[in-house]
Design a protein around this motif. Sequence first.
Motif, PDB file in Angstrom:
ATOM      1  N   GLY A  36     -50.343  -2.811  37.264  1.00 57.00           N
ATOM      2  CA  GLY A  36     -51.718  -2.470  37.574  1.00 57.00           C
ATOM      3  C   GLY A  36     -51.964  -0.985  37.406  1.00 57.00           C
ATOM      4  N   PHE A  37     -53.236  -0.632  37.203  1.00 55.80           N
ATOM      5  CA  PHE A  37     -53.573   0.769  37.021  1.00 55.80           C
ATOM      6  C   PHE A  37     -55.054   0.987  37.289  1.00 55.80           C
ATOM      7  N   MET A  38     -55.444   2.255  37.344  1.00 52.92           N
ATOM      8  CA  MET A  38     -56.818   2.634  37.620  1.00 52.92           C
ATOM      9  C   MET A  38     -57.199   3.794  36.710  1.00 52.92           C
ATOM     10  N   ILE A  39     -58.420   3.767  36.190  1.00 51.18           N
ATOM     11  CA  ILE A  39     -58.975   4.856  35.398  1.00 51.18           C
ATOM     12  C   ILE A  39     -60.300   5.245  36.039  1.00 51.18           C
ATOM     13  N   GLU A  40     -60.444   6.527  36.342  1.00 54.78           N
ATOM     14  CA  GLU A  40     -61.654   7.002  37.023  1.00 54.78           C
ATOM     15  C   GLU A  40     -62.132   8.294  36.381  1.00 54.78           C
ATOM     16  N   PHE A  41     -63.448   8.460  36.285  1.00 59.00           N
ATOM     17  CA  PHE A  41     -64.028   9.692  35.741  1.00 59.00           C
ATOM     18  C   PHE A  41     -65.507   9.735  36.094  1.00 59.00           C
ATOM     19  N   SER A  42     -66.077  10.921  35.979  1.00 55.40           N
ATOM     20  CA  SER A  42     -67.518  11.094  36.081  1.00 55.40           C
ATOM     21  C   SER A  42     -68.047  11.438  34.698  1.00 55.40           C
ATOM     22  N   MET A  43     -69.185  10.865  34.327  1.00 61.01           N
ATOM     23  CA  MET A  43     -69.712  11.018  32.974  1.00 61.01           C
ATOM     24  C   MET A  43     -71.220  11.192  32.996  1.00 61.01           C
ATOM     25  N   MET A  44     -71.694  12.022  32.063  1.00 55.48           N
ATOM     26  CA  MET A  44     -73.123  12.161  31.836  1.00 55.48           C
ATOM     27  C   MET A  44     -73.349  12.148  30.328  1.00 55.48           C
ATOM     28  N   THR A  45     -74.287  11.338  29.886  1.00 56.81           N
ATOM     29  CA  THR A  45     -74.652  11.320  28.475  1.00 56.81           C
ATOM     30  C   THR A  45     -76.124  10.955  28.355  1.00 56.81           C
ATOM     31  N   SER A  46     -76.754  11.459  27.313  1.00 61.25           N
ATOM     32  CA  SER A  46     -78.133  11.072  27.013  1.00 61.25           C
ATOM     33  C   SER A  46     -78.192  10.255  25.730  1.00 61.25           C
ATOM     34  N   ASP A  47     -77.027  10.095  25.056  1.00 62.69           N
ATOM     35  CA  ASP A  47     -76.962   9.310  23.833  1.00 62.69           C
ATOM     36  C   ASP A  47     -76.388   7.939  24.177  1.00 62.69           C
ATOM     37  N   TYR A  48     -77.275   6.984  24.411  1.00 58.58           N
ATOM     38  CA  TYR A  48     -76.837   5.664  24.854  1.00 58.58           C
ATOM     39  C   TYR A  48     -76.585   4.703  23.693  1.00 58.58           C
ATOM     40  N   LEU A  49     -76.789   5.148  22.475  1.00 57.45           N
ATOM     41  CA  LEU A  49     -76.645   4.270  21.328  1.00 57.45           C
ATOM     42  C   LEU A  49     -75.352   4.522  20.571  1.00 57.45           C
ATOM     43  N   GLN A  50     -74.465   5.374  21.112  1.00 56.56           N
ATOM     44  CA  GLN A  50     -73.221   5.661  20.417  1.00 56.56           C
ATOM     45  C   GLN A  50     -72.213   4.529  20.585  1.00 56.56           C
ATOM     46  N   THR A  51     -71.418   4.305  19.563  1.00 54.24           N
ATOM     47  CA  THR A  51     -70.280   3.387  19.630  1.00 54.24           C
ATOM     48  C   THR A  51     -69.036   4.244  19.541  1.00 54.24           C
ATOM     49  N   THR A  52     -68.373   4.422  20.652  1.00 56.04           N
ATOM     50  CA  THR A  52     -67.303   5.409  20.732  1.00 56.04           C
ATOM     51  C   THR A  52     -66.352   5.048  21.860  1.00 56.04           C
ATOM     52  N   LYS A  53     -65.304   5.818  21.989  1.00 51.29           N
ATOM     53  CA  LYS A  53     -64.372   5.659  23.101  1.00 51.29           C
ATOM     54  C   LYS A  53     -64.398   6.915  23.958  1.00 51.29           C
ATOM     55  N   ILE A  54     -64.472   6.724  25.260  1.00 50.88           N
ATOM     56  CA  ILE A  54     -64.343   7.827  26.204  1.00 50.88           C
ATOM     57  C   ILE A  54     -62.863   8.148  26.387  1.00 50.88           C
ATOM     58  N   LEU A  55     -62.051   7.101  26.466  1.00 49.45           N
ATOM     59  CA  LEU A  55     -60.598   7.219  26.590  1.00 49.45           C
ATOM     60  C   LEU A  55     -59.978   6.150  25.703  1.00 49.45           C
ATOM     61  N   ASP A  56     -58.950   6.534  24.933  1.00 49.26           N
ATOM     62  CA  ASP A  56     -58.278   5.549  24.083  1.00 49.26           C
ATOM     63  C   ASP A  56     -56.788   5.886  24.020  1.00 49.26           C
ATOM     64  N   LEU A  57     -55.964   4.975  24.533  1.00 45.41           N
ATOM     65  CA  LEU A  57     -54.516   5.131  24.562  1.00 45.41           C
ATOM     66  C   LEU A  57     -53.920   4.082  23.631  1.00 45.41           C
ATOM     67  N   ALA A  58     -53.133   4.517  22.623  1.00 46.97           N
ATOM     68  CA  ALA A  58     -52.626   3.568  21.636  1.00 46.97           C
ATOM     69  C   ALA A  58     -51.265   4.006  21.106  1.00 46.97           C
ATOM     70  N   LYS A  59     -50.579   3.045  20.452  1.00 44.27           N
ATOM     71  CA  LYS A  59     -49.280   3.357  19.852  1.00 44.27           C
ATOM     72  C   LYS A  59     -49.429   4.410  18.764  1.00 44.27           C
ATOM     73  N   SER A  60     -50.427   4.257  17.915  1.00 42.69           N
ATOM     74  CA  SER A  60     -50.695   5.237  16.874  1.00 42.69           C
ATOM     75  C   SER A  60     -52.132   5.062  16.401  1.00 42.69           C
ATOM     76  N   TYR A  61     -52.589   5.989  15.591  1.00 43.94           N
ATOM     77  CA  TYR A  61     -53.972   5.953  15.118  1.00 43.94           C
ATOM     78  C   TYR A  61     -54.196   4.758  14.201  1.00 43.94           C
ATOM     79  N   ASP A  62     -55.436   4.294  14.158  1.00 41.72           N
ATOM     80  CA  ASP A  62     -55.857   3.141  13.356  1.00 41.72           C
ATOM     81  C   ASP A  62     -55.336   1.851  13.975  1.00 41.72           C
ATOM     82  N   VAL A  63     -55.886   1.490  15.130  1.00 43.10           N
ATOM     83  CA  VAL A  63     -55.420   0.316  15.874  1.00 43.10           C
ATOM     84  C   VAL A  63     -55.792  -0.997  15.193  1.00 43.10           C
ATOM     85  N   GLU A  64     -56.633  -0.948  14.170  1.00 40.62           N
ATOM     86  CA  GLU A  64     -57.021  -2.182  13.487  1.00 40.62           C
ATOM     87  C   GLU A  64     -56.076  -2.548  12.356  1.00 40.62           C
TER      88      GLU A  64
END
Length: 195
Positions: A36-64
């Motif tokens: 188990g784990f927990m991720i916590e942060f405070s965030m402010m944005t005015s761009d609600y139409l973005q498709t992005t990652k706030i946090l991304d942990l992976a083995k290496s780049y290009d997860v697809e």
Amino acid sequence: TLFNCTWILLDGAQFNGINGYITIPELPSGVSFTHGFMIEFSMMTSDYLQTTKILDLAKSYDVESSGNKGCNIYVGLENEIITFGSTGLTGNSFKLINNMPLDGLLHTYKFTVEDTGYDYLISLYIDDVIQPNTMKVNYKCVSNTNRESNFIGRSNTVGEELFTGSLENLIIKTYESSSAVIYSPAIFEYDTSHS
């Protein structure tokens, strides 16, 4: 390591959505997420139409790519919703989605993955209020592995945008047992506040 991020008093780390992001050091397989784990942060944005990652942990780049599928843990934005997900070594995955406040103000988000003894209970709190769309998922959705491509404000998925907005006090906590005892060496706090 910071790349083109700025600091604004009381607003935290500012991400411009063009070339700003933060890299996190490697998280070896000994950093256990499977209790188990927990991720916590405070965030402010005015761009609600973005498709992005706030946090991304992976083995290496290009997860697809076929050789790198699985084992990523992420928090993202997708057109006015906030998402939280994980993919395990076997390809099992979960994705929690939730509407987010659209007022341009600073809000606190906390995602929890709790080991119930039978499965994981996934929950989201916004400003300390639990959201109604909790879910239970299979243990195979979370795995321990060397995660060498870890970003704040940037995705490991090719073609996704960089985050636009501000973040404060991003904390990742993992647990040493299913009873949610905090494993002290595995508390990662990336203090993106001004102080």
